[in-house]
Design a protein around this motif. Structure first.
Motif, short mmCIF file in Angstrom:
data_model
loop_
_atom_site.label_atom_id
_atom_site.label_comp_id
_atom_site.label_asym_id
_atom_site.label_seq_id
_atom_site.Cartn_x
_atom_site.Cartn_y
_atom_site.Cartn_z
N VAL A 63 0.83 -1.21 0.00
CA VAL A 63 0.00 0.00 0.00
C VAL A 63 0.87 1.26 0.00
CG1 VAL A 63 -1.74 1.31 1.27
CG2 VAL A 63 -1.92 -1.19 1.13
N ALA A 64 1.88 1.29 0.87
CA ALA A 64 2.77 2.46 0.91
C ALA A 64 3.49 2.64 -0.42
CB ALA A 64 3.78 2.30 2.05
N ALA A 65 3.95 1.54 -1.02
CA ALA A 65 4.66 1.63 -2.31
C ALA A 65 3.73 2.13 -3.41
CB ALA A 65 5.24 0.27 -2.68
N ARG A 110 0.02 3.54 11.13
CA ARG A 110 1.41 4.00 11.24
C ARG A 110 2.27 3.46 10.10
NH1 ARG A 110 3.18 5.76 16.57
NH2 ARG A 110 1.62 5.36 18.18
N LEU A 111 2.08 2.18 9.77
CA LEU A 111 2.93 1.57 8.74
C LEU A 111 2.70 2.22 7.39
CD1 LEU A 111 2.56 -2.18 9.79
CD2 LEU A 111 4.49 -0.65 10.23
N VAL A 112 1.46 2.51 7.07
CA VAL A 112 1.15 3.13 5.77
C VAL A 112 1.64 4.57 5.75
CG1 VAL A 112 -0.69 3.83 4.20
CG2 VAL A 112 -0.81 1.61 5.33
N MET A 113 1.32 5.35 6.78
CA MET A 113 1.72 6.76 6.79
C MET A 113 3.24 6.90 6.83
SD MET A 113 0.83 9.96 6.71
CE MET A 113 -0.72 10.53 7.43
N ASP A 114 3.90 6.16 7.71
CA ASP A 114 5.35 6.27 7.80
C ASP A 114 6.02 5.80 6.52
OD1 ASP A 114 4.98 7.22 10.32
OD2 ASP A 114 5.75 5.46 11.36
#
Length: 827
Positions: free
Chosen positions: A752-754, A782-786
């Motif tokens: 998702v972050a990528a 946190r994992l997605v935003m960071d």
């Protein structure tokens, strides 16, 4: 040569000791004249030498009290009045003028010291306060902020309090809530057996005269009530407590039976409870606390801070050792300190705890089930300090209501609504005019993130990057509702109101609008609303008879972020959440936009998935997983077998018929729904007891040490489509191979972050902007935003998100107001 100036000071300068500060500053510099509160701030007339007046004007801003926020100091030369002294004069109310009001402030160190000083006349007084702390916005009826304009008008001060109030050298000089045992509010306790008659609150208390009382007798009565309340809590009872902005429900956070009973009575199944710790030192025995988190816990706002439980591993939620409900006496060891407890096997054996167990294992397992974080706050009222110091253990401290209802504020209301939840109700007779929940914050890599904005933060306004020529009312979304009133250069974003799903919350919504309009002298000429036709807030907007501006949900999200940072556009907006009504009539929630404040273009979206049963798929993530896998053609994958085996008999077939026939199976591009589906595929959560539970628990189990990542596909178009099928298939492959759920979760989060980074890099190549506004409930992860912040920054882009507002739907009303203004001006 004597010169005279009129000085107008604006900002948060009422209720924060600003007039006493001005008085003492003037006396120190030898300036004569006067100072007064007015509806539009604080006004001074100052007479003295030019050099002294220059120093005075500079100090009005530079030396202001800690809780004051000075926005402007405007000086104008006037004719001298020949004043011989400097005085505080009566306040002046001007029709239509607007002033800023301080939020409520946690008990200051000086008052806390007096609270526990046997030699002080306010020793153990539950309502001690001064110009630096205590209730503010929650007791105000109107401005200017003076005692007659607050709920303290009913408490005439005794001679001692009157002397303090009038003494410029005293810390309580013009402290509007000032009071003591003799003349101020008092405690009541309803619901305990064999209590003296004068402990009981009755409706006639509100209308009866409040004569001055004997100090010693009143202290004895108050302490007896507190002792009874403390005993009830220690014995596993549930106590309703009247706080600053409403009632709270408390019980022993180490007693599983008490916590379970509170869950059952409150109908709050699964959703984590917040805990109030007696001291910061004890909180640190249960949770890992950074310097930033410590500062937040002890700040004047005193919010709930989300902290990582000790014993929570890098791979997700902490596993607790099973423990029986009976915990009598165990916490005496904790209070004597961690080292002493570690040397004693007796309490651990009594609870079935191993020698390796941490103090956090003494907490009730159902406080925050399945999560690695716990919401923690410290005492922020004198009553909290007295209770927590006496009970000596962590207490659950949650809102005084049935789940999804607004918190109770009135005494009669609390006795009626909370009588079936609490075993007793601890009340007082100081009125509450504005309903406020506790604020919730957390520390992330980009700074402090507000999860819920209420006590301690609201109603302080946001300064706008423009000045509006019309007042705008924005009524927010359905969930996590807030309202915003935009006037001039300010936007007043209300406290958290809640989910607009019942008549009680709607009534609180209407009262909040009326209060803010009255206090801040706002007369809306435009109303902004969400496009969803069935939202109560939208229907209310259209019934007001004002020019109405419909604003797409995700545009409001990202426009609000941009406006908070003073950016008008163009900018790239990434809005990821659970639900938002799209301009095409489908449910959006996985959006990449090219936007200005006034408009947007949809650059990319998540691939569509059916939601079999509509809202029922939100409540049952397993349904959402069937919908997502059917859209991707992956229901026959071996990795889907565990999910399918858990479905009720005939359920899958029914869902497939609904999807194939298009019966109550709306399409969605929601990233929040994809998180739900992935949680079910991983076996984390098939049924959600509260909004966002599946996604929260999926994040909690993510193994940060796991390697690898999945990747979304991309189909070009207008908009481009982020294809979830490759991610789903890779996750199913891992499930089929027996890869741990924590690894699957981590690889999904990285995907998702990528995807955010890849799409924004692609967009920036042609959009002529490098600014990326991030918003929506999924970005609370946190994992997605960071991951997104790190990746975007590394790619040379400029990610921004909310700083003073929640990134979830609590910030939407602000974005709506900004968009309505921009459309009016074609920005």
């Amino acid at each position: 040569m004597t010169r005279a100036v009129s000085l107008h000071v604006t900002g948060v300068v009422q209720g924060v000791g600003y007039r006493p500060f001005v008085y003492n500053l003037a006396r120190r510099l030898g300036i004569t004249g006067w100072v007064r509160n007015a509806s539009d701030g604080v006004w001074c007339l100052a007479e003295g030498s030019p050099e002294t007046l220059t120093a005075f004007e500079r100090a009005l801003r530079d030396e202001a009290p800690p809780m004051a926020v000075v926005e402007s100091v405007v000086a104008e030369d006037v004719d001298p009045e020949g004043a011989s002294d400097f005085v505080i004069v009566a306040s002046h109310a001007e029709e239509g003028a607007m002033t800023l009001v301080s939020p409520d402030i946690a008990t200051c160190d000086a008052c806390r010291d007096e609270l526990f000083d046997p030699g002080d006349r306010r020793y153990r007084y539950p309502f001690i306060n001064c110009t630096n702390c205590g209730p503010r916005f929650t007791i105000i009826d109107d401005v200017p902020y003076d005692r007659p304009m607050t709920t303290m008008r009913n408490f005439p001060m005794c001679p001692e309090c009157t002397a303090e109030y009038g003494d410029p050298a005293d810390r309580r000089f013009h402290a509007q809530p000032d009071a003591c045992f003799v003349c101020g509010p008092r405690l009541y306790l309803n619901g305990t057996a064999d209590a003296p008659a004068d402990w009981m609150w009755r409706p006639e208390v509100e209308t009866s005269p409040r004569p001055h009382r004997d100090l010693d007798a009143e202290r004895i009565r108050s302490d007896a009530i507190l002792k009874a309340a403390t005993t009830l809590l220690r014995d596993g009872g549930i106590l309703a407590i009247k706080g600053l902005g409403g009632f709270q429900l408390a019980c022993d956070a180490t007693n599983e039976a008490a916590v379970a009973r509170l869950r059952d009575r409150k109908r709050r199944w699964g959703k984590p409870f917040a805990v109030m710790m007696p001291t910061l030192e004890l909180a640190a025995e249960y949770c890992a606390i950074s310097t930033d988190e410590s500062e937040l816990l002890t700040s004047p706002a005193a919010p709930i801070v989300l902290l990582r439980l000790r014993g929570a591993g890098v791979g997700g939620a902490r596993m607790r050792v099973p423990q029986p409900a009976d915990d009598a006496g165990v916490f005496a060891d904790v209070r004597r300190g961690l080292s002493e407890q570690a040397s004693s096997a007796e309490p651990r054996a009594r609870r079935g705890l191993s020698e390796q167990a941490t103090p956090a294992d003494l907490l009730a397992p159902s406080l925050a089930p399945g999560l690695a974080e716990l919401g923690v706050m410290l005492p922020y009222t004198p009553l909290h300090h007295l209770l927590l110091s006496a009970v000596g253990i962590p207490l659950v401290m949650t809102s005084g209501n049935l789940s999804e209802e607004p918190i109770a504020t009135g005494n009669a209301e609390a006795l009626d609504r909370l009588g079936q939840i609490a075993d007793a109700v601890l009340l007082h007779d100081r009125g509450i005019r504005s309903r406020y929940d506790d604020s919730v914050v957390r520390v992330v890599s980009s700074g402090t993130e507000i999860v819920r904005r209420a006590r301690g933060f609201a109603p302080f306004p946001l300064k706008l990057p423009f000045t509006s020529d019309v007042d705008i009312l924005a009524l927010g979304p359905e969930q996590k509702n807030t309202v915003t009133l935009l006037t001039g250069e300010y936007a007043f974003v209300s406290q958290h109101i809640g989910d607009m799903e019942n008549a009680e919350t709607f009534a609180a919504f209407e009262r909040t609008i009326e209060l803010y309009q009255r206090l801040f002298r706002v007369k809306p000429g435009i109303v902004a609303y969400d496009l969803h036709p069935e939202y109560l807030s939208s229907k209310h907007a259209l019934a007001l008879g004002l020019p109405a501006v419909g604003v797409q949900h995700h545009h409001a999200h990202v426009a609000g972020v941009a406006a908070e940072h003073g950016i008008g556009g163009p900018f790239i907006g990434v809005a990821l959440d659970g639900t938002g009504y799209g301009t095409d009539g489908t449910i959006w929630g996985g959006e990449v936009l090219l936007a200005t404040l006034g408009g947007f273009e949809r650059l990319a979206r998540l691939s569509h998935m059916p939601m079999p049963g509509g809202a029922a798929a939100v409540r049952r993530p397993a349904r959402m997983a069937i919908g997502a896998l059917s859209a991707a053609g992956l229901l026959g994958h071996p990795g889907a077998e565990p999910l399918r085996a858990r479905m009720a008999e005939g359920e899958e077939a029914t869902l497939m018929r609904m999807i194939e026939r298009g019966v109550n199976s709306p399409l969605t591009s929601s990233m929040g729904r994809l998180f739900d589906a992935m949680a079910a595929i991983c076996g984390v959560r098939d049924d959600a007891r509260y909004e966002g539970q599946a996604a929260i628990e999926l994040e909690a189990i993510a193994d940060r040490s796991a390697d690898g990542s999945y990747r979304f596909g991309v189909s070009p178009g207008e908009p481009a489509v982020l294809e979830s099928a490759p991610v789903l298939e890779a996750a199913l492959d891992d499930v089929a191979r027996g890869v741990p759920a924590g690894t699957v979760s981590m690889r999904f989060h990285r995907a998702v972050a990528a995807a955010i980074v890849d799409e924004c890099v692609r967009a920036s190549a042609t959009a002529e902007t490098r600014v990326v506004a991030l918003a929506g409930g999924v970005l609370m992860n946190r994992l997605v935003m960071d991951g997104a912040f790190l990746g975007l920054t590394g790619a040379g882009l400029q990610p921004i998100t909310h700083v003073r507002l929640p990134v979830n739907d609590g910030g939407v009303s602000f974005g709506q107001a900004v968009v309505a203004w921009a459309r009016r001006h074609e920005v």
